[in-house]
Design a protein around this motif. Structure first.
Motif, PDB file in Angstrom:
ATOM      1  N   PRO A 171      37.447 -85.562 -62.772  1.00 35.72           N
ATOM      2  CA  PRO A 171      37.925 -84.970 -62.232  1.00 35.72           C
ATOM      3  C   PRO A 171      37.974 -84.332 -62.794  1.00 35.72           C
ATOM      4  N   TYR A 172      37.321 -83.076 -60.997  1.00 35.24           N
ATOM      5  CA  TYR A 172      37.207 -81.728 -60.508  1.00 35.24           C
ATOM      6  C   TYR A 172      38.502 -81.435 -59.969  1.00 35.24           C
ATOM      7  N   ARG A 173      39.130 -80.253 -60.885  1.00 35.60           N
ATOM      8  CA  ARG A 173      39.885 -79.418 -59.899  1.00 35.60           C
ATOM      9  C   ARG A 173      39.807 -78.644 -58.542  1.00 35.60           C
ATOM     10  N   ALA A 174      40.692 -79.063 -57.859  1.00 30.31           N
ATOM     11  CA  ALA A 174      40.198 -78.454 -56.341  1.00 30.31           C
ATOM     12  C   ALA A 174      41.663 -78.509 -55.664  1.00 30.31           C
ATOM     13  N   GLY A 175      42.307 -77.730 -56.148  1.00 24.74           N
ATOM     14  CA  GLY A 175      43.730 -77.324 -55.348  1.00 24.74           C
ATOM     15  C   GLY A 175      44.312 -77.548 -56.461  1.00 24.74           C
ATOM     16  N   ASP A 176      45.515 -78.465 -55.489  1.00 27.98           N
ATOM     17  CA  ASP A 176      46.883 -79.286 -56.227  1.00 27.98           C
ATOM     18  C   ASP A 176      46.684 -80.697 -56.343  1.00 27.98           C
ATOM     19  N   ARG A 177      44.645 -80.731 -56.438  1.00 24.73           N
ATOM     20  CA  ARG A 177      44.748 -82.318 -57.453  1.00 24.73           C
ATOM     21  C   ARG A 177      43.486 -82.739 -57.488  1.00 24.73           C
ATOM     22  N   PRO A 178      42.823 -83.356 -58.164  1.00 23.93           N
ATOM     23  CA  PRO A 178      41.649 -83.991 -58.771  1.00 23.93           C
ATOM     24  C   PRO A 178      41.060 -83.725 -57.569  1.00 23.93           C
ATOM     25  N   ARG A 179      39.119 -83.740 -57.264  1.00 22.50           N
ATOM     26  CA  ARG A 179      38.108 -84.359 -56.942  1.00 22.50           C
ATOM     27  C   ARG A 179      37.533 -84.488 -57.954  1.00 22.50           C
ATOM     28  N   TRP A 180      37.046 -86.366 -56.907  1.00 17.09           N
ATOM     29  CA  TRP A 180      36.021 -87.486 -57.721  1.00 17.09           C
ATOM     30  C   TRP A 180      34.077 -87.761 -57.404  1.00 17.09           C
ATOM     31  N   PHE A 181      33.208 -87.443 -58.062  1.00 18.83           N
ATOM     32  CA  PHE A 181      32.552 -87.681 -57.185  1.00 18.83           C
ATOM     33  C   PHE A 181      32.499 -88.781 -56.802  1.00 18.83           C
ATOM     34  N   ALA A 182      32.173 -89.147 -55.390  1.00 19.37           N
ATOM     35  CA  ALA A 182      32.486 -90.291 -55.130  1.00 19.37           C
ATOM     36  C   ALA A 182      31.318 -91.535 -54.766  1.00 19.37           C
ATOM     37  N   GLY A 183      30.196 -91.047 -55.247  1.00 19.03           N
ATOM     38  CA  GLY A 183      29.200 -92.652 -55.675  1.00 19.03           C
ATOM     39  C   GLY A 183      28.038 -91.326 -55.987  1.00 19.03           C
ATOM     40  N   GLY A 241      38.258 -81.272 -48.497  1.00 12.15           N
ATOM     41  CA  GLY A 241      38.444 -82.988 -47.803  1.00 12.15           C
ATOM     42  C   GLY A 241      37.871 -84.287 -47.002  1.00 12.15           C
ATOM     43  N   GLU A 242      36.982 -83.295 -46.401  1.00 12.44           N
ATOM     44  CA  GLU A 242      35.679 -83.949 -45.008  1.00 12.44           C
ATOM     45  C   GLU A 242      34.549 -84.623 -46.105  1.00 12.44           C
ATOM     46  N   VAL A 243      34.059 -83.558 -47.455  1.00  7.57           N
ATOM     47  CA  VAL A 243      32.566 -83.551 -47.432  1.00  7.57           C
ATOM     48  C   VAL A 243      32.913 -85.186 -48.775  1.00  7.57           C
ATOM     49  N   ASP A 297      35.151 -98.887 -41.840  1.00  7.06           N
ATOM     50  CA  ASP A 297      34.534 -99.798 -40.123  1.00  7.06           C
ATOM     51  C   ASP A 297      33.124 -99.926 -40.198  1.00  7.06           C
ATOM     52  N   SER A 298      32.786 -98.241 -40.831  1.00  7.08           N
ATOM     53  CA  SER A 298      31.158 -97.868 -39.953  1.00  7.08           C
ATOM     54  C   SER A 298      30.475 -97.201 -41.129  1.00  7.08           C
ATOM     55  N   PRO A 299      29.023 -96.947 -41.297  1.00  7.80           N
ATOM     56  CA  PRO A 299      28.393 -96.563 -42.675  1.00  7.80           C
ATOM     57  C   PRO A 299      28.807 -95.254 -42.712  1.00  7.80           C
ATOM     58  N   ILE A 300      29.363 -94.353 -41.935  1.00  7.67           N
ATOM     59  CA  ILE A 300      29.624 -93.374 -41.558  1.00  7.67           C
ATOM     60  C   ILE A 300      31.244 -92.760 -43.150  1.00  7.67           C
ATOM     61  N   GLU A 301      31.704 -93.747 -43.273  1.00  6.28           N
ATOM     62  CA  GLU A 301      32.824 -93.681 -43.170  1.00  6.28           C
ATOM     63  C   GLU A 301      32.955 -94.310 -44.870  1.00  6.28           C
ATOM     64  N   LEU A 302      31.614 -95.454 -45.772  1.00  2.00           N
ATOM     65  CA  LEU A 302      31.558 -95.831 -46.502  1.00  2.00           C
ATOM     66  C   LEU A 302      30.637 -94.413 -47.179  1.00  2.00           C
ATOM     67  N   LEU A 303      30.029 -94.089 -46.306  1.00  2.00           N
ATOM     68  CA  LEU A 303      29.803 -92.065 -47.024  1.00  2.00           C
ATOM     69  C   LEU A 303      30.501 -92.176 -47.736  1.00  2.00           C
ATOM     70  N   LEU A 304      31.771 -91.678 -46.435  1.00  2.00           N
ATOM     71  CA  LEU A 304      33.029 -90.530 -47.564  1.00  2.00           C
ATOM     72  C   LEU A 304      34.025 -91.396 -48.063  1.00  2.00           C
ATOM     73  N   SER A 305      33.140 -92.650 -48.192  1.00  2.00           N
ATOM     74  CA  SER A 305      34.898 -93.017 -49.476  1.00  2.00           C
ATOM     75  C   SER A 305      33.834 -93.063 -49.952  1.00  2.00           C
ATOM     76  N   SER A 308      37.761 -88.398 -48.488  1.00  2.00           N
ATOM     77  CA  SER A 308      36.402 -88.942 -49.823  1.00  2.00           C
ATOM     78  C   SER A 308      37.000 -89.497 -50.687  1.00  2.00           C
ATOM     79  N   ASP A 309      38.590 -88.654 -51.825  1.00  2.00           N
ATOM     80  CA  ASP A 309      38.802 -89.194 -52.293  1.00  2.00           C
ATOM     81  C   ASP A 309      39.977 -90.907 -52.611  1.00  2.00           C
ATOM     82  N   THR A 310      40.324 -90.919 -51.778  1.00  2.00           N
ATOM     83  CA  THR A 310      41.138 -91.944 -52.018  1.00  2.00           C
ATOM     84  C   THR A 310      40.392 -93.379 -51.125  1.00  2.00           C
TER      85      THR A 310
END
Length: 353
Positions: free
Chosen positions: A224-236, A205-207, A12-20, A3-5
């Motif tokens: 960017p919120y710290r999540a292990g060794d990489r940042p996590r962003w709000f997806a939307g 990484g799946e949420v 290709d699908s609504p759920i992929e769009l939600l995750l992206s 969901s971060d990248t």
């Protein structure tokens, strides 16, 4: 899909769009002066969100008014059905159809089954369940997840939310059917708690993370919120604020992504605009009135643009607070970058047709 990248590729699908990550407005309810369901303007609102470039719509949520579920009102199915049909017929691209669901397990499962039968992609699960403990809320989410993917919801206390522990959110994120979590406690401490909890989950990484903090939209999206060794962003964002001035919201998320990628001038401009958007939200959501005029304030902005005929709510007592209209006057005048009146004016006749 990470969901971060994922936003860099075409979903290709609504759920992929939600995750992206995307813009998901919380869909209001259109009523006429007598309080009857106004299908023409309801459809026009959905068309407005689609034309604005929103990646989804959330229907049957707080902004849609929970009273649509009352037997004497009987609008849950008609409202869900009209939005789903309009998206299916007119979007021409993947759009996430999110159905709000509330109540105890039997009710939310029945609402999820209705949403699934109408073509919805996910369920936004209200946490307002009097008397339920955290284990009960987890079991309830698992039951709904057998029907449709689940979007969790950390709701602010002022409109029926409650404190939920980091342990709850870690366990919630690890439910296999959970696709996203809307984080909306309107509280920096609780926001940090839930982000840290999700980061420690096995399925982190799946949420996808969605801001529902209407008081800190840009701040959330730029952090960017710290999540292990990489940042996590709000997806939307899945926001009541984005039910108005939606084309601006879509542009805003695009600018956020440029800023994240290293566009420093855009970053600075967004940081300057962050308190302005919060100020505008305070007027629309009636913060001074304790959120009493929240839904009516959303309606007022849409009324001024011609999308709604009035500010009528199902509960006749649910109206704007004294001085709220003047506050909306003030913020729309002070922050012209935020409004999309010209865009609406150019397309309104077509949407109402």
């Amino acid at each position: 899909m990470n969901s971060d990248t994922a936003a860099s590729s075409t979903p290709d699908s609504p759920i992929e769009l939600l995750l992206s990550g995307t813009v998901i407005p919380a869909h209001p309810l259109a009523l006429d002066a007598e309080g009857r369901f106004d299908e023409r303007r309801q459809r026009a609102l959905t068309r407005y969100y689609l034309a604005s470039g929103a990646g989804g719509v959330a229907v049957g949520v707080h902004t849609t008014q929970f009273e649509i579920r009352k037997p004497e009102v009987g609008l849950l199915r008609p409202v869900l059905e009209l939005a789903a049909e309009t998206v299916a017929r007119e979007a021409g691209r993947p759009v996430v159809r999110v159905a709000g669901a509330c109540g105890y397990t039997a009710q939310v499962v029945a609402e999820a089954e209705l949403a699934a039968s109408l073509g919805y992609d996910a369920v936004l699960l209200s946490p307002a369940v009097p008397g339920a403990d955290e284990q009960g809320l987890l079991d309830r989410a698992r039951a709904v997840g057998e029907v449709l993917p689940v979007i969790g919801f950390y709701l602010q206390d002022a409109v029926g939310g409650r404190f939920l522990t980091p342990g709850f959110w870690r366990a919630f994120a690890d439910i296999p059917s959970v696709a996203a979590i809307k984080i909306a406690p309107f509280d920096r401490y609780r926001t940090a708690d839930v982000l840290g909890a999700i980061a420690s989950a096995d399925r982190a990484g799946e949420v996808a993370l969605y801001t529902g903090n209407d008081d800190a939209i840009i701040t959330d999206l730029l952090t960017p919120y710290r999540a292990g060794d990489r940042p996590r962003w709000f997806a939307g964002g899945l926001l009541g604020q984005w039910a108005v001035w939606t084309s601006t919201a879509v542009t805003l998320l695009e600018r956020v992504r440029r800023a994240r990628a290293g566009d420093h001038p855009t970053m600075i401009e967004l940081l300057r605009q962050a308190p302005e958007l919060t100020d505008a939200n305070s007027a629309v959501f009636d913060v001074r009135g304790g959120f009493r005029g929240c839904i009516a304030g959303v309606h007022e902005v849409l009324r001024r643009q011609g999308l709604l005929a009035g500010t009528r709510c199902l509960d006749p007592a649910e109206t704007m607070s004294p001085g709220q209209a003047e506050e909306i006057d003030r913020v729309t005048s002070a922050y012209p970058w935020l409004t999309d009146d010209t865009f609406v004016r150019e397309h309104l006749d077509a949407w109402l047709g």
